[in-house]
Design a protein around this motif. Structure first.
Motif, PDB file in Angstrom:
ATOM      1  N   GLY A  45      30.851  40.217  26.979  1.00 37.89           N
ATOM      2  CA  GLY A  45      31.500  39.757  28.887  1.00 37.89           C
ATOM      3  C   GLY A  45      31.487  41.275  29.078  1.00 37.89           C
ATOM      4  O   GLY A  45      30.713  41.188  30.673  1.00 37.89           O
ATOM      5  N   LYS A  49      29.462  41.358  32.710  1.00 40.13           N
ATOM      6  CA  LYS A  49      29.915  41.627  34.282  1.00 40.13           C
ATOM      7  C   LYS A  49      30.059  42.422  34.668  1.00 40.13           C
ATOM      8  O   LYS A  49      29.660  42.620  36.101  1.00 40.13           O
ATOM      9  N   LEU A  53      28.527  42.642  38.641  1.00 39.65           N
ATOM     10  CA  LEU A  53      28.747  43.423  39.921  1.00 39.65           C
ATOM     11  C   LEU A  53      27.782  44.107  40.692  1.00 39.65           C
ATOM     12  O   LEU A  53      27.570  44.560  41.388  1.00 39.65           O
ATOM     13  N   LEU A  67      31.793  35.378  38.439  1.00 40.33           N
ATOM     14  CA  LEU A  67      32.925  36.472  38.758  1.00 40.33           C
ATOM     15  C   LEU A  67      33.564  35.888  39.796  1.00 40.33           C
ATOM     16  O   LEU A  67      33.824  35.276  40.555  1.00 40.33           O
ATOM     17  N   ARG A  69      37.485  36.248  41.179  1.00 34.76           N
ATOM     18  CA  ARG A  69      39.288  37.353  40.958  1.00 34.76           C
ATOM     19  C   ARG A  69      39.780  37.004  40.746  1.00 34.76           C
ATOM     20  O   ARG A  69      39.981  36.112  41.435  1.00 34.76           O
TER      21      ARG A  69
END
Length: 133
Positions: A45, A49, A53, A67, A69
Motif C-alpha cells: 500500500g 500510494k 501521488l 487515492l 482523501r
C-alpha cells in the motif's frame, strides 16, 4: 477432496468437537497468516500510494487504484478551553502517556510526580509465546 481448512465455527453432529489444543493450533495458524498478510498489505500500500501521488496509475481487471482523501474533525484544545472553560476541557481531555513521559524526560514535568500519578489498568489479551526461547 476439500482443500479448505476446517471451520471450527461449524459443527458436524457425527464428529467430536475439536479440543482446546486443536482450537489453539488453528488460532495460531490464523494469527500468523493474518499478521503476515497485513504486513505485506501495508508495504504494498505504501509503494502504491507513493506511485499514485507521483501521478502514476494502477489497475487490474477488477480494480483501479485511487487515492481517497478523508478528513476528521478535531477540536484544538486551546480554542476549546477558551470557549468552554477548564471544567469541560478536563472532562473530554485524555493524557498521552508518551508525550507526558517525554515532557518528564525533558525536565518540563517532575518525573517523580508523574510516576506517582500513574494508574495501572489491567487488560487481558491472548498472546502467543514462542516455545524454546
Amino acid at each position: 477432496m476439500d482443500s479448505h481448512p476446517p471451520n471450527f465455527a461449524e459443527t458436524d453432529p457425527h464428529t467430536e468437537p475439536p479440543g482446546l489444543h486443536e482450537l489453539f493450533d488453528r488460532y495460531t495458524v490464523l494469527r500468523d497468516t493474518i499478521q503476515g498478510l497485513e504486513a505485506e498489505r501495508e508495504e504494498l500500500g505504501a509503494v502504491i500510494k507513493a506511485a499514485l501521488l507521483d501521478g502514476q496509475s494502477a489497475e487490474t481487471d477488477i480494480y483501479r487504484a485511487a487515492l481517497k482523501r478523508s478528513r476528521r474533525l478535531e477540536y484544538p484544545i486551546s480554542r476549546f478551553r477558551e470557549v468552554f472553560g477548564d471544567a469541560a476541557t478536563l472532562e473530554v481531555a485524555s493524557i498521552d502517556k508518551k508525550k507526558a513521559e517525554a515532557l518528564a524526560k525533558a525536565g518540563d514535568l517532575d518525573p517523580e510526580q508523574l510516576q506517582a500519578l500513574a494508574e495501572v489498568k489491567e487488560v487481558v489479551s491472548l498472546v502467543l509465546m514462542q516455545k524454546g526461547s
